[in-house]
Design an enzyme around this catalytic site. Structure first.
Site, PDB file in Angstrom:
ATOM      1  N   GLU A 441     -33.521  31.259  97.032  1.00 11.91           N
ATOM      2  CA  GLU A 441     -33.315  30.757  95.674  1.00 11.91           C
ATOM      3  C   GLU A 441     -34.351  29.672  95.334  1.00 11.91           C
ATOM      4  OE1 GLU A 441     -31.264  32.565  93.729  1.00 11.91           O
ATOM      5  OE2 GLU A 441     -32.414  31.283  92.409  1.00 11.91           O
TER       6      GLU A 441
HETATM    7  C1  LIG Z   1     -31.375  36.149 103.479  1.00 11.06           C
HETATM    8  C2  LIG Z   1     -32.210  36.140 102.244  1.00 11.06           C
HETATM    9  C3  LIG Z   1     -31.635  36.476 101.034  1.00 11.06           C
HETATM   10  C4  LIG Z   1     -32.414  36.507  99.874  1.00 11.06           C
HETATM   11  N1  LIG Z   1     -31.854  36.918  98.686  1.00 11.06           N
HETATM   12  C5  LIG Z   1     -32.667  37.163  97.633  1.00 11.06           C
HETATM   13  C6  LIG Z   1     -32.178  37.807  96.455  1.00 11.06           C
HETATM   14  O1  LIG Z   1     -30.985  38.106  96.333  1.00 11.06           O
HETATM   15  N2  LIG Z   1     -33.058  38.080  95.475  1.00 11.06           N
HETATM   16  C7  LIG Z   1     -34.366  37.775  95.561  1.00 11.06           C
HETATM   17  O2  LIG Z   1     -35.099  38.092  94.639  1.00 11.06           O
HETATM   18  N3  LIG Z   1     -34.863  37.140  96.637  1.00 11.06           N
HETATM   19  C8  LIG Z   1     -34.051  36.832  97.677  1.00 11.06           C
HETATM   20  N4  LIG Z   1     -34.533  36.223  98.786  1.00 11.06           N
HETATM   21  C9  LIG Z   1     -35.937  35.812  98.824  1.00 11.06           C
HETATM   22  C10 LIG Z   1     -36.108  34.300  98.793  1.00 11.06           C
HETATM   23  O3  LIG Z   1     -35.727  33.773  97.559  1.00 11.06           O
HETATM   24  C11 LIG Z   1     -37.575  33.997  99.167  1.00 11.06           C
HETATM   25  O4  LIG Z   1     -37.712  34.306 100.540  1.00 11.06           O
HETATM   26  C12 LIG Z   1     -37.974  32.573  98.902  1.00 11.06           C
HETATM   27  O5  LIG Z   1     -37.942  32.290  97.528  1.00 11.06           O
HETATM   28  C13 LIG Z   1     -39.370  32.243  99.437  1.00 11.06           C
HETATM   29  O6  LIG Z   1     -40.296  33.246  99.169  1.00 11.06           O
HETATM   30  P1  LIG Z   1     -41.180  33.848 100.370  1.00 11.06           P
HETATM   31  O7  LIG Z   1     -40.230  34.204 101.453  1.00 11.06           O
HETATM   32  O8  LIG Z   1     -42.026  34.913  99.838  1.00 11.06           O
HETATM   33  O9  LIG Z   1     -42.052  32.649 100.863  1.00 11.06           O
HETATM   34  P2  LIG Z   1     -43.467  32.181 100.266  1.00 11.06           P
HETATM   35  O10 LIG Z   1     -43.402  32.183  98.781  1.00 11.06           O
HETATM   36  O11 LIG Z   1     -44.538  32.959 100.900  1.00 11.06           O
HETATM   37  O12 LIG Z   1     -43.531  30.685 100.746  1.00 11.06           O
HETATM   38  C14 LIG Z   1     -43.861  30.326 102.087  1.00 11.06           C
HETATM   39  C15 LIG Z   1     -43.860  28.807 102.204  1.00 11.06           C
HETATM   40  O13 LIG Z   1     -44.860  28.269 101.332  1.00 11.06           O
HETATM   41  C16 LIG Z   1     -44.286  27.308 100.453  1.00 11.06           C
HETATM   42  N5  LIG Z   1     -44.938  27.402  99.152  1.00 11.06           N
HETATM   43  C17 LIG Z   1     -45.154  28.500  98.412  1.00 11.06           C
HETATM   44  N6  LIG Z   1     -45.777  28.174  97.261  1.00 11.06           N
HETATM   45  C18 LIG Z   1     -45.954  26.853  97.274  1.00 11.06           C
HETATM   46  C19 LIG Z   1     -46.504  25.915  96.369  1.00 11.06           C
HETATM   47  N7  LIG Z   1     -46.979  26.281  95.187  1.00 11.06           N
HETATM   48  N8  LIG Z   1     -46.524  24.619  96.721  1.00 11.06           N
HETATM   49  C20 LIG Z   1     -46.023  24.216  97.902  1.00 11.06           C
HETATM   50  N9  LIG Z   1     -45.462  25.060  98.789  1.00 11.06           N
HETATM   51  C21 LIG Z   1     -45.433  26.359  98.485  1.00 11.06           C
HETATM   52  C22 LIG Z   1     -42.805  27.653 100.393  1.00 11.06           C
HETATM   53  O14 LIG Z   1     -42.000  26.523 100.059  1.00 11.06           O
HETATM   54  C23 LIG Z   1     -42.547  28.161 101.807  1.00 11.06           C
HETATM   55  O15 LIG Z   1     -42.283  27.081 102.657  1.00 11.06           O
HETATM   56  C24 LIG Z   1     -33.772  36.141  99.942  1.00 11.06           C
HETATM   57  C25 LIG Z   1     -34.340  35.773 101.169  1.00 11.06           C
HETATM   58  C26 LIG Z   1     -33.576  35.789 102.307  1.00 11.06           C
HETATM   59  C27 LIG Z   1     -34.230  35.446 103.619  1.00 11.06           C
END
Ligand SMILES: Cc1cc2nc3c(=O)[nH]c(=O)nc-3n(C[C@H](O)[C@H](O)[C@H](O)COP(=O)(O)OP(=O)(O)OC[C@H]3O[C@@H](n4cnc5c(N)ncnc54)[C@H](O)[C@@H]3O)c2cc1C
Length: 595
Positions: A441
């Site tokens: 989220e």
């Molecule tokens: C169990 C689970 C349930 C989920 N449920 C849903 C769901 O129902 N619907 C849905 O759509 N998604 C869902 N998600 C996805 C979740 O919301 C994302 O995993 C999360 O938002 C982070 O995206 P990412 O994993 O691609 O990480 P990335 O976006 O690749 O980020 C990696 C790291 O980089 C940091 N980062 C990225 N951009 C920046 C920036 N501009 N400045 C500083 N730091 C940054 C982040 O904080 C993080 O620490 C779920 C994930 C899990 C694991």
């Protein structure tokens, strides 16, 4: 096996005594029937459902997990029956519009239930939780036809909802969304693409699943300005509005993950699935934010809920388990050693958890009351103010509650020593379940950026100014109360520190935009701790006024916990303040090759 007892007395304290919500909410249009007795009855009944129906499935749900076979997802044993009982009791629709079959009760009550659900069984809570968020988004942005067709079943709980944002290459940066939406001749759209990590994307609890999907129209602009929102049902409703033919939506697999194992996390494939536009073209992200903001608050409640259940179990263990003697002399002479609870370090861990939990409960309820005011108060000025508070506090609830939830479930696990690491006791599950709330989220890093980059600046800094003036007035009103000085003095100090730091940060950000990113996480924590200090001072004040006639010890314990918060937890702000002021160069000066 861990146990759970709904913290009804403390919820009542916060609702009736601290925030005097009966008066505030009862005077809002549509809430004439909200009375103290009604609120108490709902809390009691909701508490029972959580204690007796959902908590007993928590550990077995974790051990069994969800199963995926031939595109179908099976939830753990007992979930289906529990879900049926849950929806038959009308629990998912407490705050939904009565015209859609909801009960029209305040969001505040729904929030208090959410805490209990998260304590009892956080995996289970996600199925109705996502549906509730989808209902909110559709209520605000869908056309009447879609609302009439989908919302009553979703409010009833027989159809569930999802939020489909994430794609394999696109998580935080939703501007990268690739899922396509091509217009059909009949006004619908053909949706194609893959979404990953979709909570409740497929399961066996409901007759139909309604996906809210972010996708791009053929000639949409690049980035976030070219994203639209679509409603895509798993099965298209037939002429009787029953689930009809399968839409082109399928679950490709489910994830095997660290925690919340009974919540299905799905890869969802959309192959030309029929979708319906929600809100204007290319404004999908703004519409989705209605759902995301509601979910962010709900995710914060996971930190509180898990912190509470972990605390209850750790206290019971610390009273039972005997180990070593107290440093100040034997306390249990009839036993071979004293209970763990005699040791200051055990008390430090328990009181840290308790002080965060009770502060969080107060802040969550205060915020929920503001949601109700923002929706219903007849005075537009009050609606605007309340809305500002909610917008400002949302990233704090999401990030701080989930951060401290992970910290405190770990502390409570620590109270168990080696037994905390063993599955049977249930403590390691709380830690594993708490971890995800910091990530999904919008990660907590992103929440902190939302606070420092957006919320501090919108409308010329109106949001923090309004909030600071609340703190200023409270401090000014109580400045001369000698009995309260032990709480007001540290609050005043924190308030001054936070306001000076905010001014410094805003000024520095004009010179170097990286200052905001470098400060964000620590700044959010200072903001949260200061806000908790305000609520702890208020809780101590109410408790001081009532403690004389109290034989239960409830108010005296509140005062003691307030002292612990002010003395042991609030001082973190000083270290964090120094860290922030050391500037972004300490992180940014290093050349990429040095990492
Ligand atoms: C169990 C689970 C349930 C989920 N449920 C849903 C769901 O129902 N619907 C849905 O759509 N998604 C869902 N998600 C996805 C979740 O919301 C994302 O995993 C999360 O938002 C982070 O995206 P990412 O994993 O691609 O990480 P990335 O976006 O690749 O980020 C990696 C790291 O980089 C940091 N980062 C990225 N951009 C920046 C920036 N501009 N400045 C500083 N730091 C940054 C982040 O904080 C993080 O620490 C779920 C994930 C899990 C694991």
């Amino acid at each position: 096996m861990p146990s759970y007892k709904a913290p009804i007395r403390d919820l009542q304290f916060v609702f009736h005594e601290l925030l005097e919500a009966d008066e505030t909410l009862g005077s809002l249009p549509g809430f004439d029937e909200v009375s103290p007795d009604l609120v108490d009855a709902i809390l009691e009944e909701g508490g029972k459902i959580c204690e007796e129906l959902l908590h007993p499935l928590n550990q077995s749900g974790d051990q069994e997990g969800c199963r995926f076979e031939d595109g179908q997802v099976t939830t753990p044993k007992g979930f289906k029956e529990a879900y049926r009982t849950f929806i038959e009791g009308g629990w998912p629709s407490l705050a939904a519009d009565p015209e859609l079959g909801g009960q029209g009760l305040p969001e505040t009550i729904s929030f208090m239930l959410e805490e209990m659900l998260c304590s009892a069984n956080v995996s289970f809570s996600l199925y109705p939780g996502l549906t509730r968020g989808a209902i909110t988004a559709l209520s605000h942005h869908a056309n009447d036809e879609l609302k009439q067709q989908y919302l009553p079943k979703m409010v009833e709980g027989t159809w569930s909802g999802t939020m489909c944002l994430t794609e394999p290459h696109c998580g935080t940066d939703l501007g990268l969304v690739r899922t396509r939406a091509v217009p059909n001749d009949d006004g619908s759209y053909a949706i194609s693409g893959t979404k990953i990590f979709i909570t409740g994307g497929e399961h066996d609890l409901t007759d139909n699943i309604i996906h809210l999907v972010l996708a791009r129209l053929p000639d949409a602009p690049e980035g976030v300005r070219g994203i639209s929102l679509f409603l895509v049902p798993k099965r298209l409703p037939d002429a009787n509005n029953e689930p009809g033919e399968n839409n082109g939506v399928s679950c490709g697999s489910i994830e095997h993950k660290m925690g919340i194992k009974a919540s299905a996390t799905c890869v969802m494939n959309f192959d030309g699935a029929t979708g319906f536009l929600v809100g204007p073209e290319n404004k999908g992200l703004a519409c989705m934010f209605t759902m995301m903001n509601s979910e962010r608050l709900a995710i914060g409640m996971q930190g509180l809920g898990l912190g509470e259940v972990a605390y209850q179990n750790a206290v019971a263990y610390a009273k039972e388990r005997i180990q070593s003697r107290s440093a100040t002399g034997i306390k249990a002479p009839d036993k071979a050693a004293d209970p763990l609870l005699v040791h200051p370090d055990i008390r430090r861990m328990l009181l840290t958890t308790r002080a965060y939990n009770e502060g969080a409960r107060a802040l969550a309820t205060w915020t929920a009351i503001n949601i109700d005011l923002a929706h219903r108060h007849p005075d537009p000025q009050i609606r605007e103010e309340a809305d500002d508070y909610v917008a400002l506090i949302t990233p704090i609830i999401k990030a701080f509650f989930s951060d401290y939830g992970y910290e405190t479930t770990t502390l409570c696990q620590q109270v168990y020593g080696g037994h905390g690491y063993i599955q049977e006791w249930g403590m390691e599950q709380f830690v594993r379940d708490a971890r995800i709330a910091q990530i999904y989220e919008g990660t907590n890093g992103i929440q902190a950026l939302d606070l420092v980059r957006r919320k501090l600046f919108i409308n010329d800094g109106r949001l923090p100014k309004r909030f600071f003036s609340l703190l200023d007035s409270y401090i000014a009103e109580n400045r001369d109360d000698a009995a309260l000085a032990e709480f007001i003095d540290p609050l005043r100090e924190a308030n001054t520190l936070l306001q000076e730091l905010t001014a410094w940060l805003v000024a520095e950000s004009h010179k170097n935009p990286d200052e905001l990113g470098a400060a964000a996480t620590d700044y959010l924590r200072i903001f949260a701790l200061t806000t908790f200090a305000w609520l702890w001072a208020r809780m101590a004040q109410v408790a001081q006024n009532k403690q004389d006639n109290d034989n239960s010890g409830f108010y005296q314990t509140k005062i003691n916990t307030a002292r612990f918060f002010m003395g042991r937890l609030l001082p973190q702000i000083h270290g964090l303040n120094i860290s922030i002021r050391s500037g972004s160069d300490l992180m940014m000066a290093l050349d990429e090759s040095a990492f």
